[in-house]
Design a protein around this motif. Structure first.
Motif, short mmCIF file in Angstrom:
data_model
loop_
_atom_site.label_atom_id
_atom_site.label_comp_id
_atom_site.label_asym_id
_atom_site.label_seq_id
_atom_site.Cartn_x
_atom_site.Cartn_y
_atom_site.Cartn_z
N ASP A 36 0.61 -1.14 0.00
CA ASP A 36 0.08 -0.01 0.06
C ASP A 36 0.82 1.21 0.00
O ASP A 36 0.59 2.22 -0.87
CB ASP A 36 -0.95 -0.02 1.25
N THR A 48 -6.47 -0.92 -3.05
CA THR A 48 -7.92 -0.67 -3.11
C THR A 48 -7.87 -1.79 -1.67
O THR A 48 -7.71 -3.01 -1.87
CB THR A 48 -8.52 -1.15 -3.98
N SER A 128 -15.26 -0.63 0.86
CA SER A 128 -14.87 -0.76 -0.44
C SER A 128 -14.78 -2.33 -1.19
O SER A 128 -15.05 -2.28 -2.17
CB SER A 128 -13.41 -0.09 -0.73
#
Length: 161
Positions: A36, A48, A128
């Motif tokens: 990340d 994500t 998400s």
């Protein structure tokens, strides 16, 4: 005078398995964070769902580790006053504290199970990735219940040297 070596505990393999599972999850959290951060700062493209996965893995590490800590009887304790009590009282004090701890863990397990049922009822998911949250909550409840059972069992056995 030396003591004879103690026999291995039957909980040893369970404790080792829990440790390996937690270690793998910690390694996965580390890998997620590295990917990340690299994606975010070098490519302006963060991973994500990395935050969601890290949160889920962290909850799992904490609650899967709880039975392992209970098996080792390694909970954090503070003995400012109790260390000065007579040795004859110590086994009773230990048993009472373990019983109280077991009750607290059992109540937490019960409430986690009820909360997991609520989450399952409305189909709670992460933002998400849309991962279901209820299975994680049920896992936390089960692990806390196991820790409560282990703690109750520890209250019934004689203390270690």
């Amino acid at each position: 005078m030396s003591r004879a070596p103690s026999l291995p505990s039957p909980a040893g393999p369970a404790r080792a398995a829990l440790g390996v599972i937690c270690g793998v999850m910690l390694f996965a959290m580390m890998g997620l964070t590295v990917v990340d951060v690299i994606g975010r700062y070098l490519f302006s493209a963060p991973l994500t769902g990395a935050t969601e996965l890290t949160e889920i893995l962290l909850a799992c590490v904490i609650f899967i580790g709880l039975p392992a800590v209970s098996l080792d009887d390694e909970h954090v304790t503070v003995d400012l006053i109790t260390g000065k009590l007579p040795a004859a009282i110590q086994p009773f004090r230990r048993a009472i504290l373990l019983l109280a701890s077991g009750v607290v863990l059992a109540v937490i397990a019960w409430r986690l199970w009820a909360h997991a049922g609520q989450i399952a009822g409305y189909g709670g998911t992460t933002n998400s990735l849309r991962l279901p949250v209820a299975p994680v909550a049920y896992l936390c409840a089960i692990c806390t219940g196991l820790a409560a059972g282990i703690t109750f069992a520890a209250a019934m056995r004689p203390p270690r040297d």
